[in-house]
Design a protein around this motif. Sequence first.
Motif, PDB file in Angstrom:
ATOM      1  N   SER A  87       0.844  -1.197   0.000  1.00  0.00           N
ATOM      2  CA  SER A  87       0.000   0.000   0.000  1.00  0.00           C
ATOM      3  C   SER A  87       0.878   1.245   0.000  1.00  0.00           C
ATOM      4  O   SER A  87       2.077   1.176   0.307  1.00  0.00           O
ATOM      5  N   ASP A  88       0.278   2.385  -0.343  1.00  0.00           N
ATOM      6  CA  ASP A  88       1.034   3.642  -0.340  1.00  0.00           C
ATOM      7  C   ASP A  88       1.607   3.929   1.038  1.00  0.00           C
ATOM      8  O   ASP A  88       2.765   4.383   1.163  1.00  0.00           O
ATOM      9  N   LEU A  89       0.831   3.679   2.085  1.00  0.00           N
ATOM     10  CA  LEU A  89       1.306   3.935   3.446  1.00  0.00           C
ATOM     11  C   LEU A  89       2.450   3.007   3.818  1.00  0.00           C
ATOM     12  O   LEU A  89       3.414   3.418   4.481  1.00  0.00           O
ATOM     13  N   ASP A  90       2.374   1.763   3.362  1.00  0.00           N
ATOM     14  CA  ASP A  90       3.449   0.802   3.627  1.00  0.00           C
ATOM     15  C   ASP A  90       4.739   1.239   2.938  1.00  0.00           C
ATOM     16  O   ASP A  90       5.832   1.170   3.519  1.00  0.00           O
ATOM     17  N   VAL A  91       4.621   1.698   1.693  1.00  0.00           N
ATOM     18  CA  VAL A  91       5.784   2.191   0.951  1.00  0.00           C
ATOM     19  C   VAL A  91       6.439   3.353   1.706  1.00  0.00           C
ATOM     20  O   VAL A  91       7.661   3.386   1.886  1.00  0.00           O
ATOM     21  N   LEU A  92       5.623   4.300   2.153  1.00  0.00           N
ATOM     22  CA  LEU A  92       6.158   5.469   2.856  1.00  0.00           C
ATOM     23  C   LEU A  92       6.806   5.069   4.179  1.00  0.00           C
ATOM     24  O   LEU A  92       7.882   5.590   4.535  1.00  0.00           O
ATOM     25  N   ARG A  93       6.174   4.175   4.920  1.00  0.00           N
ATOM     26  CA  ARG A  93       6.758   3.742   6.202  1.00  0.00           C
ATOM     27  C   ARG A  93       8.096   3.045   5.987  1.00  0.00           C
ATOM     28  O   ARG A  93       9.048   3.256   6.740  1.00  0.00           O
ATOM     29  N   ARG A  94       8.172   2.200   4.966  1.00  0.00           N
ATOM     30  CA  ARG A  94       9.427   1.512   4.667  1.00  0.00           C
ATOM     31  C   ARG A  94      10.512   2.510   4.275  1.00  0.00           C
ATOM     32  O   ARG A  94      11.661   2.425   4.748  1.00  0.00           O
ATOM     33  N   TRP A  95      10.150   3.463   3.403  1.00  0.00           N
ATOM     34  CA  TRP A  95      11.147   4.422   2.930  1.00  0.00           C
ATOM     35  C   TRP A  95      11.658   5.304   4.062  1.00  0.00           C
ATOM     36  O   TRP A  95      12.872   5.502   4.224  1.00  0.00           O
ATOM     37  N   PHE A  96      10.737   5.852   4.870  1.00  0.00           N
ATOM     38  CA  PHE A  96      11.159   6.736   5.950  1.00  0.00           C
ATOM     39  C   PHE A  96      11.894   5.980   7.062  1.00  0.00           C
ATOM     40  O   PHE A  96      12.666   6.575   7.803  1.00  0.00           O
ATOM     41  N   SER A  97      11.675   4.668   7.147  1.00  0.00           N
ATOM     42  CA  SER A  97      12.411   3.863   8.129  1.00  0.00           C
ATOM     43  C   SER A  97      13.873   3.701   7.735  1.00  0.00           C
ATOM     44  O   SER A  97      14.756   3.700   8.597  1.00  0.00           O
ATOM     45  N   VAL A  98      14.136   3.566   6.425  1.00  0.00           N
ATOM     46  CA  VAL A  98      15.529   3.407   5.990  1.00  0.00           C
ATOM     47  C   VAL A  98      16.227   4.746   5.782  1.00  0.00           C
ATOM     48  O   VAL A  98      17.455   4.811   5.726  1.00  0.00           O
ATOM     49  N   SER A  99      15.444   5.825   5.670  1.00  0.00           N
ATOM     50  CA  SER A  99      16.048   7.155   5.467  1.00  0.00           C
ATOM     51  C   SER A  99      15.770   8.048   6.682  1.00  0.00           C
ATOM     52  O   SER A  99      15.384   9.198   6.546  1.00  0.00           O
ATOM     53  N   ARG A 100      15.955   7.483   7.860  1.00  0.00           N
ATOM     54  CA  ARG A 100      15.683   8.214   9.095  1.00  0.00           C
ATOM     55  C   ARG A 100      16.561   9.458   9.223  1.00  0.00           C
ATOM     56  O   ARG A 100      17.746   9.429   8.882  1.00  0.00           O
ATOM     57  N   ARG A 101      15.966  10.513   9.750  1.00  0.00           N
ATOM     58  CA  ARG A 101      16.731  11.693  10.127  1.00  0.00           C
ATOM     59  C   ARG A 101      17.264  11.493  11.544  1.00  0.00           C
ATOM     60  O   ARG A 101      16.828  10.606  12.269  1.00  0.00           O
ATOM     61  N   LYS A 102      18.193  12.350  11.964  1.00  0.00           N
ATOM     62  CA  LYS A 102      18.828  12.171  13.276  1.00  0.00           C
ATOM     63  C   LYS A 102      17.815  12.157  14.410  1.00  0.00           C
ATOM     64  O   LYS A 102      17.927  11.382  15.351  1.00  0.00           O
ATOM     65  N   ALA A 103      16.843  13.042  14.339  1.00  0.00           N
ATOM     66  CA  ALA A 103      15.883  13.174  15.446  1.00  0.00           C
ATOM     67  C   ALA A 103      14.651  12.304  15.267  1.00  0.00           C
ATOM     68  O   ALA A 103      13.707  12.391  16.057  1.00  0.00           O
ATOM     69  N   ASP A 104      14.633  11.456  14.254  1.00  0.00           N
ATOM     70  CA  ASP A 104      13.440  10.664  13.973  1.00  0.00           C
ATOM     71  C   ASP A 104      13.193   9.590  15.031  1.00  0.00           C
ATOM     72  O   ASP A 104      14.126   8.961  15.544  1.00  0.00           O
ATOM     73  N   ASN A 105      11.907   9.388  15.343  1.00  0.00           N
ATOM     74  CA  ASN A 105      11.458   8.254  16.136  1.00  0.00           C
ATOM     75  C   ASN A 105      10.198   7.713  15.460  1.00  0.00           C
ATOM     76  O   ASN A 105       9.804   8.211  14.400  1.00  0.00           O
ATOM     77  N   ASP A 106       9.573   6.713  16.055  1.00  0.00           N
ATOM     78  CA  ASP A 106       8.399   6.102  15.424  1.00  0.00           C
ATOM     79  C   ASP A 106       7.275   7.119  15.204  1.00  0.00           C
ATOM     80  O   ASP A 106       6.598   7.102  14.162  1.00  0.00           O
ATOM     81  N   ALA A 107       7.105   8.024  16.176  1.00  0.00           N
ATOM     82  CA  ALA A 107       6.028   9.014  16.066  1.00  0.00           C
ATOM     83  C   ALA A 107       6.308  10.008  14.937  1.00  0.00           C
ATOM     84  O   ALA A 107       5.401  10.343  14.154  1.00  0.00           O
ATOM     85  N   SER A 108       7.548  10.491  14.836  1.00  0.00           N
ATOM     86  CA  SER A 108       7.871  11.472  13.791  1.00  0.00           C
ATOM     87  C   SER A 108       7.825  10.835  12.403  1.00  0.00           C
ATOM     88  O   SER A 108       7.443  11.476  11.426  1.00  0.00           O
TER      89      SER A 108
END
Length: 318
Positions: A87-108
Motif C-alpha cells: 500500500s502507499d502507506l506501507d511504501v512510505l513507512r518503509r522508505w522513511f524507516s531506511v532514510s531516518r533523520r537524526k531526530a526521527d522516532n516512530d512518532a515522527s
Amino acid sequence: MTIPRFHTVDPCASGTFHVVSRCVRQAWLCGRDPVTGRDFSHRKRRIEDRIAALATQFAIGVYAYAVMSNHVHLVVRTAPELTEAWSDLDVLRRWFSVSRRKADNDASIEQRVLASSGNTALVAEYRLRLSNLSWFMRFLNESIARTANAEDGCKGRFWEGRFRCQALLDDAAVLSAMTYVDLNPVRAKVVTAPETAEHVSFRRRVDRARVRREAVEPLAPIAGPGSVLGVSEREYLTLVDETGRLLHASKPGVIDRALPSIVRRIGLSENAWLLQVQGTQSRYRRAIGLVEALVDKAEELQQRWLKGVMFARQLKVA
C-alpha cells in the motif's frame, strides 16, 4: 570500460547479482590494520546488522554475504514486482524507516508518512527505489561510512566510488557465486572450516539448521523476501562444505554423493563446478552464467563480446 549501472541491473525487472564493495585503497577498515595495529573488527557486526535491517524494508532478498576486513560480498535478488502489492502507506513507512533523520522516532516517522500520503508521484518514486539495488547499496554504504568517519574523527570516502556488480543469469551461476562468497574466509585463511567463520551467511544457515535439526526446506534468502532455488538447505550446506574441502589444500576429503547430484542438476560436471566457483571474480566481469545466457546478455548490452563467454565454453567440456 565503465558502463551505466542500468545496463547490468534493470530497475524494472527482477534479477540476481553478486555485489562487492571494497574499502578505499583496500585498507583494512573493518579488521585489524596490519600497519597501525588498530582493530576495527567491530564494524563487521555493524555491517551485518545493517544488511539484515535493510532487507526487511526493501524488496531485495539477501542469499549470501561475507563481511571481510577490507571488502563486503553480497548475493542478492531484486524483486520489483513485490512492491506493487504494498500500500502507499506501507511504501512510505518503509522508505522513511531506511532514510531516518537524526531526530526521527516512530512518532515522527508516522507524521512524515501521513504528510506525504497524498503525494502520488513521491510514493511512486519511493516504490521504485525500494527494489533498486543501487539505493540498497547506497543506504548500506553511506550509513557505515558516516558512523566510521565519526568514530575516527575524519572525513572523506570509506568505500571505493562504485560497487562491483555481476548479473547471475542462471541457477548454476547463483549457486556458484553463493558458494564463492560463503567460502571467502576459508580462501583468505581466516578459518579452516566455513561454519566457524563469523559475519558470513553460511554461519547463519548452519546455526539455523542446528536449531531446526533438519535442513530439508527449500533454499531461501538469509534475509528479505525472494523466491527459493531448486535445492534444499541441507543440499546447499553439503555443497559448500564439500567444495571447501576440494578448494582448501589443508582439508582434503572425498566428494559425497550429494554433491554430484546437485552439480549435475545445474548442468555442470564436478570439475566444471570447481572451476566456476574459483573463477567467480577472475574469469567473469559483468555477468556469470552458461554460454547461451552470456551471449544473450552481450546482445542486450549491445556488445559483441562479454568476458566469461570463452571460459563458459571451456566449462562445457571440462
